[in-house]
Design an enzyme around this catalytic site. Structure first.
Site, short mmCIF file in Angstrom:
data_model
loop_
_atom_site.label_atom_id
_atom_site.label_comp_id
_atom_site.label_asym_id
_atom_site.label_seq_id
_atom_site.Cartn_x
_atom_site.Cartn_y
_atom_site.Cartn_z
N TYR A 1 -4.42 20.89 43.27
CA TYR A 1 -5.52 21.11 42.33
C TYR A 1 -5.37 22.45 41.62
O TYR A 1 -5.53 22.53 40.39
CB TYR A 1 -6.83 21.05 43.11
CG TYR A 1 -8.08 21.16 42.27
CD1 TYR A 1 -8.52 20.08 41.52
CD2 TYR A 1 -8.83 22.33 42.26
CE1 TYR A 1 -9.69 20.17 40.77
CE2 TYR A 1 -9.99 22.43 41.51
CZ TYR A 1 -10.41 21.35 40.77
OH TYR A 1 -11.56 21.44 40.03
N ASP A 14 -8.48 5.71 31.28
CA ASP A 14 -7.98 6.49 32.42
C ASP A 14 -7.17 7.65 31.86
O ASP A 14 -6.14 7.45 31.21
CB ASP A 14 -7.12 5.59 33.30
CG ASP A 14 -6.51 6.31 34.50
OD1 ASP A 14 -6.70 7.55 34.63
OD2 ASP A 14 -5.82 5.65 35.29
#
Length: 244
Positions: free
Chosen positions: A154, A61
């Site tokens: 983002y 991850d």
């Protein structure tokens, strides 16, 4: 060629296209995935059919710093330093800023911008010590250059990667390690652009009047990974059909 190259998030989409292209050029690629093991295996099988080689895989991850460190250090100890790293893995969680919850901010920043540190930090010193130069390429986004509605988190993460890459390029230049970014616009199969409601509106604003393809991004990676790009560092190549 057999230069060892890690491509994060390469089970599908842009990452998969990059993996296939670099394998065709005889780089020794490493497929990375986190949860999508099924598609990672499918990617490896497809690469084996095309190139005759079943690539190595690694799972972690990118937002988990300790897991990245452990998995990458173990891999490097067994197989040697990476020559190239393509930071492609990331995620988005779009929401208008007034409605954005703290976990929506943290999740995107920790994965995208945090992932830049988490993946690269365990890899840099072995790359330097190998004394063979290297290539670091981060897949960012036009959102990190011009912003986009509903993507404050983002856009912040991608702009941060661009700034970090420019600084890292200066630090590593004397080691013959180049650091560059590719900022895609609207691309087929790119998760961050899977917003059907606005897709046609965006296409109408693109002078070339179409989406790009994952393969077109892979060709840019091909150049930046090659010896031909040895004088190219600290740059952002935006592939967007003239959108910006």
């Amino acid at each position: 060629m057999n230069k060892l190259v890690l491509i994060t998030g390469s089970s599908k989409g842009i990452g998969k296209a990059i993996a296939i292209r670099l394998c065709q050029l005889e780089y020794n690629i490493v497929i990375h995935f986190n949860k999508d093991k099924i598609n990672a295996i499918k990617t490896c099988e497809e690469i084996e059919q095309i190139c005759g080689i079943y690539p190595q895989m690694v799972q972690f991850d990118i937002s988990n710093r300790e897991e990245c460190k452990s998995k990458l250090e173990n891999f490097i100890n067994k197989h040697g330093a990476f020559y190239g790293i393509v930071n492609n893995a990331g995620l988005y969680e779009d929401c208008n800023f007034p409605s954005m919850q703290p976990d929506q901010w943290d999740k995107v920043i920790n994965a995208n911008l945090g992932g830049f540190y988490n993946v690269l930090h365990p890899c840099i010193m072995p790359m330097i010590q190998a004394r063979k130069g290297g290539r670091i390429i981060s897949i960012t986004s036009v959102s990190g250059l011009i912003g986009n509605r509903g993507q404050v988190n983002y856009s912040a993460s991608k702009a941060g990667i661009i700034g970090a890459s420019k600084s890292l390029a200066i630090e590593l230049a004397k080691r013959k390690i180049t650091v560059n970014c590719i900022a895609p616009g609207l691309i087929n199969n790119a998760n961050e652009n899977d917003i059907k409601e606005f897709e046609q509106q965006i296409i109408n604003n693109i002078p070339i009047k179409r989406k790009g393809t994952s393969e077109e991004i892979a060709y840019a990676v091909e150049f930046l990974m090659s010896d031909l790009s040895s004088y190219t560092t600290k740059q952002v190549i935006s592939i967007n059909g003239g959108l910006i």
